[in-house]
Design an enzyme around this catalytic site. Structure first.
Site, PDB file in Angstrom:
ATOM      1  N   ASN A   9      -8.561  -2.734  -2.362  1.00 56.53           N
ATOM      2  CA  ASN A   9      -9.935  -2.413  -1.957  1.00 56.53           C
ATOM      3  C   ASN A   9     -10.223  -0.916  -2.003  1.00 56.53           C
ATOM      4  O   ASN A   9     -11.383  -0.504  -2.023  1.00 56.53           O
ATOM      5  CB  ASN A   9     -10.224  -2.964  -0.555  1.00 56.53           C
ATOM      6  CG  ASN A   9      -9.401  -2.291   0.525  1.00 56.53           C
ATOM      7  OD1 ASN A   9      -8.176  -2.241   0.444  1.00 56.53           O
ATOM      8  ND2 ASN A   9     -10.047  -1.779   1.549  1.00 56.53           N
ATOM      9  N   HIS A  10      -9.182  -0.075  -2.051  1.00 57.86           N
ATOM     10  CA  HIS A  10      -9.407   1.371  -2.155  1.00 57.86           C
ATOM     11  C   HIS A  10      -9.480   1.846  -3.600  1.00 57.86           C
ATOM     12  O   HIS A  10      -9.762   3.030  -3.828  1.00 57.86           O
ATOM     13  CB  HIS A  10      -8.312   2.142  -1.409  1.00 57.86           C
ATOM     14  CG  HIS A  10      -8.565   2.248   0.060  1.00 57.86           C
ATOM     15  ND1 HIS A  10      -9.125   3.358   0.650  1.00 57.86           N
ATOM     16  CD2 HIS A  10      -8.359   1.363   1.066  1.00 57.86           C
ATOM     17  CE1 HIS A  10      -9.238   3.167   1.951  1.00 57.86           C
ATOM     18  NE2 HIS A  10      -8.777   1.961   2.232  1.00 57.86           N
TER      19      HIS A  10
ATOM     20  N   ASP B 137      -4.101  -0.328  -3.465  1.00 52.66           N
ATOM     21  CA  ASP B 137      -4.257   0.774  -2.518  1.00 52.66           C
ATOM     22  C   ASP B 137      -3.253   1.887  -2.802  1.00 52.66           C
ATOM     23  O   ASP B 137      -2.488   2.321  -1.935  1.00 52.66           O
ATOM     24  CB  ASP B 137      -4.137   0.284  -1.073  1.00 52.66           C
ATOM     25  CG  ASP B 137      -5.462  -0.278  -0.553  1.00 52.66           C
ATOM     26  OD1 ASP B 137      -6.376  -0.498  -1.375  1.00 52.66           O
ATOM     27  OD2 ASP B 137      -5.583  -0.514   0.658  1.00 52.66           O
TER      28      ASP B 137
ATOM     29  N   ARG C  58     -13.643  -5.466   9.770  1.00 52.93           N
ATOM     30  CA  ARG C  58     -13.630  -4.533   8.641  1.00 52.93           C
ATOM     31  C   ARG C  58     -15.017  -4.390   8.022  1.00 52.93           C
ATOM     32  O   ARG C  58     -15.332  -3.358   7.435  1.00 52.93           O
ATOM     33  CB  ARG C  58     -12.669  -5.021   7.559  1.00 52.93           C
ATOM     34  CG  ARG C  58     -11.203  -4.884   7.872  1.00 52.93           C
ATOM     35  CD  ARG C  58     -10.399  -5.224   6.631  1.00 52.93           C
ATOM     36  NE  ARG C  58      -8.979  -5.330   6.853  1.00 52.93           N
ATOM     37  CZ  ARG C  58      -8.110  -4.332   6.686  1.00 52.93           C
ATOM     38  NH1 ARG C  58      -8.539  -3.150   6.323  1.00 52.93           N
ATOM     39  NH2 ARG C  58      -6.822  -4.516   6.881  1.00 52.93           N
TER      40      ARG C  58
ATOM     41  N   HIS D 264      -1.084   4.524  -0.504  1.00 50.89           N
ATOM     42  CA  HIS D 264      -2.100   5.416   0.062  1.00 50.89           C
ATOM     43  C   HIS D 264      -1.771   6.895  -0.109  1.00 50.89           C
ATOM     44  O   HIS D 264      -1.808   7.675   0.844  1.00 50.89           O
ATOM     45  CB  HIS D 264      -2.324   5.097   1.536  1.00 50.89           C
ATOM     46  CG  HIS D 264      -3.254   3.940   1.758  1.00 50.89           C
ATOM     47  ND1 HIS D 264      -4.552   3.931   1.309  1.00 50.89           N
ATOM     48  CD2 HIS D 264      -3.065   2.739   2.361  1.00 50.89           C
ATOM     49  CE1 HIS D 264      -5.124   2.793   1.620  1.00 50.89           C
ATOM     50  NE2 HIS D 264      -4.249   2.043   2.256  1.00 50.89           N
TER      51      HIS D 264
ATOM     52  N   ASP E 253      -6.202   7.329  -1.657  1.00 51.32           N
ATOM     53  CA  ASP E 253      -6.899   7.610  -0.396  1.00 51.32           C
ATOM     54  C   ASP E 253      -5.920   7.874   0.749  1.00 51.32           C
ATOM     55  O   ASP E 253      -4.795   7.392   0.756  1.00 51.32           O
ATOM     56  CB  ASP E 253      -7.853   6.476   0.004  1.00 51.32           C
ATOM     57  CG  ASP E 253      -9.176   6.541  -0.758  1.00 51.32           C
ATOM     58  OD1 ASP E 253      -9.553   7.651  -1.169  1.00 51.32           O
ATOM     59  OD2 ASP E 253      -9.814   5.496  -0.939  1.00 51.32           O
ATOM     60  N   ARG E 254      -6.415   8.630   1.721  1.00 49.82           N
ATOM     61  CA  ARG E 254      -5.726   8.990   2.961  1.00 49.82           C
ATOM     62  C   ARG E 254      -4.611  10.015   2.733  1.00 49.82           C
ATOM     63  O   ARG E 254      -4.585  11.035   3.394  1.00 49.82           O
ATOM     64  CB  ARG E 254      -5.196   7.761   3.692  1.00 49.82           C
ATOM     65  CG  ARG E 254      -6.285   6.739   4.032  1.00 49.82           C
ATOM     66  CD  ARG E 254      -5.710   5.630   4.914  1.00 49.82           C
ATOM     67  NE  ARG E 254      -6.645   4.539   5.111  1.00 49.82           N
ATOM     68  CZ  ARG E 254      -7.634   4.530   5.994  1.00 49.82           C
ATOM     69  NH1 ARG E 254      -7.811   5.574   6.766  1.00 49.82           N
ATOM     70  NH2 ARG E 254      -8.446   3.496   6.100  1.00 49.82           N
TER      71      ARG E 254
ATOM     72  N   ASP F 217       0.831  -1.208   0.000  1.00 49.96           N
ATOM     73  CA  ASP F 217       0.000   0.000   0.000  1.00 49.96           C
ATOM     74  C   ASP F 217       0.866   1.259   0.000  1.00 49.96           C
ATOM     75  O   ASP F 217       1.847   1.354   0.738  1.00 49.96           O
ATOM     76  CB  ASP F 217      -0.879   0.031   1.249  1.00 49.96           C
ATOM     77  CG  ASP F 217      -1.842  -1.147   1.324  1.00 49.96           C
ATOM     78  OD1 ASP F 217      -1.503  -2.234   0.837  1.00 49.96           O
ATOM     79  OD2 ASP F 217      -2.940  -0.969   1.887  1.00 49.96           O
TER      80      ASP F 217
ATOM     81  N   HIS G 256      -2.607  -4.705   2.414  1.00 50.75           N
ATOM     82  CA  HIS G 256      -3.916  -4.470   3.029  1.00 50.75           C
ATOM     83  C   HIS G 256      -3.863  -4.140   4.521  1.00 50.75           C
ATOM     84  O   HIS G 256      -4.785  -3.544   5.047  1.00 50.75           O
ATOM     85  CB  HIS G 256      -4.810  -5.696   2.804  1.00 50.75           C
ATOM     86  CG  HIS G 256      -6.260  -5.496   3.090  1.00 50.75           C
ATOM     87  ND1 HIS G 256      -6.955  -4.382   2.678  1.00 50.75           N
ATOM     88  CD2 HIS G 256      -7.162  -6.283   3.726  1.00 50.75           C
ATOM     89  CE1 HIS G 256      -8.216  -4.503   3.055  1.00 50.75           C
ATOM     90  NE2 HIS G 256      -8.368  -5.630   3.698  1.00 50.75           N
TER      91      HIS G 256
ATOM     92  N   HIS H  97      -3.945  -8.347  -3.241  1.00 48.55           N
ATOM     93  CA  HIS H  97      -3.986  -7.256  -2.266  1.00 48.55           C
ATOM     94  C   HIS H  97      -4.419  -7.709  -0.877  1.00 48.55           C
ATOM     95  O   HIS H  97      -3.753  -7.436   0.114  1.00 48.55           O
ATOM     96  CB  HIS H  97      -4.916  -6.143  -2.741  1.00 48.55           C
ATOM     97  CG  HIS H  97      -5.027  -5.034  -1.740  1.00 48.55           C
ATOM     98  ND1 HIS H  97      -4.001  -4.138  -1.521  1.00 48.55           N
ATOM     99  CD2 HIS H  97      -6.013  -4.696  -0.867  1.00 48.55           C
ATOM    100  CE1 HIS H  97      -4.359  -3.299  -0.571  1.00 48.55           C
ATOM    101  NE2 HIS H  97      -5.574  -3.609  -0.146  1.00 48.55           N
TER     102      HIS H  97
END
Length: 721
Positions: A247-248, A215, A452, A188, A218-219, A186, A479, A299
């Site tokens: 998943n993002h 991923d 989750r 991010h 995001d963030r 990730d 993840h 992932h």
């Protein structure tokens, strides 16, 4: 005389030995004491670090669970409300992921030729097809905070979309004796981490292949820049750069975690088009990569029903968002399309959903028999089919000739909900959800991931079963943030790699990536992208992250203060205002459901507990959280606002269909009605109107979403003390 001299020398030597031996013994005892103290000191630091980690992770997973619950609620509205209802109309567009259906229409939608690059533009100018020099210029521009013009962004996205459509669901790559492959987890949106990886490891090239395991967004603040760099290298080296979906990479998740807001903030004119194209691109990202037929890179993980043969056959682009299965459109005898159903089954079954893929009632979860994969017919030839055959098949499905730039006008990319009839099954959807959302657990078995809210927890027996079935020796996944950047599970058959350093806070974790050669033995390189963190001692680093975690936890406690007081009063039948520490910990966990060691955290959260008793009213007042000053008299709506801050912002982003950042009073009222329906709480129209009027600063009848959310952000006074 000689004898006398000899005697005195012997006595002198004895005295010397005695005088030397006493300090040596003292030194050894001192060293042992120092060693014992240091071990205790490091152990205390490690305990604090683990508690801090549990706080961050518990709050993160609770947010993901809230996101999925909210999306389930929207799905319920879509299935049960009439098509003309105002609530359904507010959110229906997020379930129509593809407003444009056919490939020819998408080609026009990607069109950039009518967008002019002004002479005043001082960013990088790109030429196509993309070259290594072009991507290098892009990276240099992003290093100095320059922004790429929207014309070039759309060009890169268009070329990426065309390339991704010819790739298989599972990429197969080979590593020879003369080179290694690099695997990253990730990122991010943390551009610093990606640039540091390239600095330490080298840029992608024919001799230096990379796998980026999802991923990307995001963030962080630079998700789009990371995507453009990775897409650029993918276009230059399509056989050496491999991107897995995470998943993002999902437009519904992006609404909550910042990517949607980032794109619209950077590209106010063309942001909506860019987001729409990225939805399409995310749905075409491959789901997994296999190295030398022995190492699976995915992932999230696997489940007891994972079947890579089935995964290889799925039409992955139909899953624009994996939070909800696409519709199965049933053709009627007269040729019309009948009412569509969810691929996962009728709506009645979804009311009991505890996670994305678990449709059993909560009480039945532990009694579900695990399905053995040995009973599933598989073909080894299907798994080991040549990459060229799969590429040819994908080219035909995508409407391409032998080169990815030649496109035919087929309808293969049509919207699953509005396109031609399709036979999508719930078990195919579950395959993708499990690959993107699952986590390993130490116990045997496979259970729903209710922490989750999506995917599953799988144990070492499932790992052995799935890897054995497909003749694999190692599963590499991401993840999950890990303190050291990586972690082995299941007798070293499962390896988690996470590449976003300082993920929760500066100093909270290292990032890492993997180098793997022909022997398929992983070698780890760890790093910290923040110079500030590298200059901190261990104690300073732990203290910094601990304060940040406790600040986040105090805010969680504060926004649930009414529920907490109610829970405390159950243990205080005489209304003394005092309860025991044990009851305090029990009630706090019952309300927050974070699974934290509250009694261990007590010294950091409670200043005074004489005789093991807590004055809970005083404790609530001492949380050091300040509220914004508003003219709203209804405290219930304020507390709902604090408690559901992220959910409310998500609904605002959904309702703001033109992405202007402004919503009307009526849209504001409908947002609150949606939230109150989701939470099953009553909020009066007067309270909503008062709140709207207090936030209409320029009195133009509309509300700025960003100003509204910022105005109601809680502040921890302890950080200013």
């Amino acid at each position: 005389m000689g004898c006398s001299m000899g005697k005195s020398r012997i006595q002198a030597n004895k005295c010397d030995r005695v005088s030397i031996s006493v300090p040596a013994a003292t030194a050894i005892r001192a060293a042992l004491l120092i060693q014992r103290w240091y071990r205790q000191y490091v152990a205390r630091l490690e305990m604090r670090r683990r508690c801090t980690w549990n706080i961050f992770q518990s709050i993160e997973y609770a947010g993901e669970q809230d996101q999925i619950k909210l999306y389930h609620f929207f799905g319920f509205l879509m299935d049960h409300f009439t098509p003309v209802s105002s609530e359904r109309n507010l959110i229906s567009h997020i379930f129509r992921e593809n407003e444009v259906c056919h490939d020819a229409d998408w080609e026009r939608y990607f069109c950039y030729k009518d967008i002019e690059v002004p002479d005043s533009y001082c960013g990088p100018h790109l030429t196509f097809p993309m070259t290594f020099c072009g991507v290098s210029k892009l990276m240099e521009a992003f290093k100095v905070k320059q922004q790429l013009h929207a014309r070039y962004v759309l060009q890169i996205l268009g070329e990426t979309w065309r390339l991704l459509r010819i790739l298989p669901n599972i990429n197969h790559v080979s590593v020879c004796h003369t080179k290694e492959i690099t695997i990253c987890g990730d990122l991010h949106g943390q551009l610093e981490d990606l640039l540091l990886i390239f600095y330490k490891n080298g840029l992608p090239s024919c001799e230096k292949p990379y796998i980026f395991n999802g991923d990307f967004v995001d963030r962080g603040k630079n998700s789009l820049e990371i995507l453009l760099i990775l897409f650029g290298f993918l276009l230059v080296y399509p056989n050496e750069v491999h991107l897995n979906r995470g998943n993002h990479e999902d437009h519904i998740v992006n609404l909550r975690y910042g990517f949607t807001k980032e794109v619209l903030g950077k590209y106010r004119v063309h942001g909506k088009k860019i987001l729409k194209l990225l939805q399409k691109i995310f749905s075409w990202l491959p789901l997994a990569t296999v190295i030398n037929h022995k190492v699976l890179v995915v992932h999230g993980g696997i489940s007891d029903s994972t079947d890579l043969d089935m995964v290889a056959r799925i039409d992955r682009h139909r899953y624009v968002s994996v939070l909800r299965p696409p519709k199965v459109i049933r053709p009627t005898p007269n040729g019309n399309k009948a009412k569509s159903e969810d691929a996962s089954g009728p709506a009645e079954g979804r009311r009991r959903v505890r996670s994305l893929t678990n449709t059993s009632a909560p009480g039945q979860r532990s009694n579900i028999p695990r399905r053995s994969l040995h009973n599933v017919p598989t073909s080894g030839a299907q798994l080991n089919c040549s990459v060229e055959d799969e590429l040819k098949k994908r080219r035909r499905l995508a409407g391409f000739d032998q080169t990815y730039r030649e496109v035919k006008t087929l309808d293969s990319d049509s919207d699953p909900e509005f396109g031609e009839p399709t036979e999508t099954h719930g078990h195919e959807w579950k395959q993708i959800v499990d690959l993107l959302w699952s986590d390993p657990m130490p116990q045997n078995g496979c259970i729903s991931n209710e922490v989750r809210g999506g995917g599953c927890y799988w144990g070492p027996d499932v790992t052995e079963e799935v890897l054995g079935k497909h003749n694999l020796q190692l599963l590499i996944r991401s993840h999950e943030c890990k303190q050291d950047g990586y972690e082995f599970f299941h007798n070293r058959r499962v390896l988690t790699i996470f590449s976003a350093s300082n993920y929760y806070e500066v100093g909270s974790n290292r990032g890492a990536y993997i180098r793997m050669g022909h022997d398929l033995v992983p070698h780890f390189i760890q790093y910290q992208a923040s110079r500030t963190c590298r200059e901190l001692t261990l104690r300073q680093s732990v203290g910094w992250t601990e304060r940040s975690a406790l600040r986040a936890l105090r805010q969680q406690l504060f926004v649930h203060k009414s529920d907490l007081i109610g829970a405390f009063q159950e243990f205080d039948p005489n209304n003394t205002g005092v309860i025991s520490l044990r009851h305090w910990a029990t009630a706090t966990e019952r309300v927050l459901k974070l699974g934290l060691p509250w009694r261990v955290l007590r010294p950091q959260l409670i200043n005074r507990a004489p005789h093991g008793m807590v004055d809970y009213q005083q404790w609530i007042r001492e949380l050091s959280i300040t509220e914004p000053k508003t003219e709203v008299s209804d405290t219930s709506i304020m507390e709902t606002m604090y408690k559901n801050h992220s959910n409310l912002e998500t609904i605002f982003r959904i309702i703001d269909t033109d992405h202007s950042g402004l919503i009307s009073f009526e849209e504001f009222r409908q947002t609150w009605k949606l939230l109150s329906s989701h939470l099953k709480v009553e909020i009066s129209d007067k309270a909503i109107t008062d709140l709207a009027q207090s936030m209409d600063f320029n009195k133009d009848g509309s509300i700025d979403i960003n100003e509204f959310m910022e105005a109601f952000r809680l502040v921890d006074l302890s950080t200013h003390a």
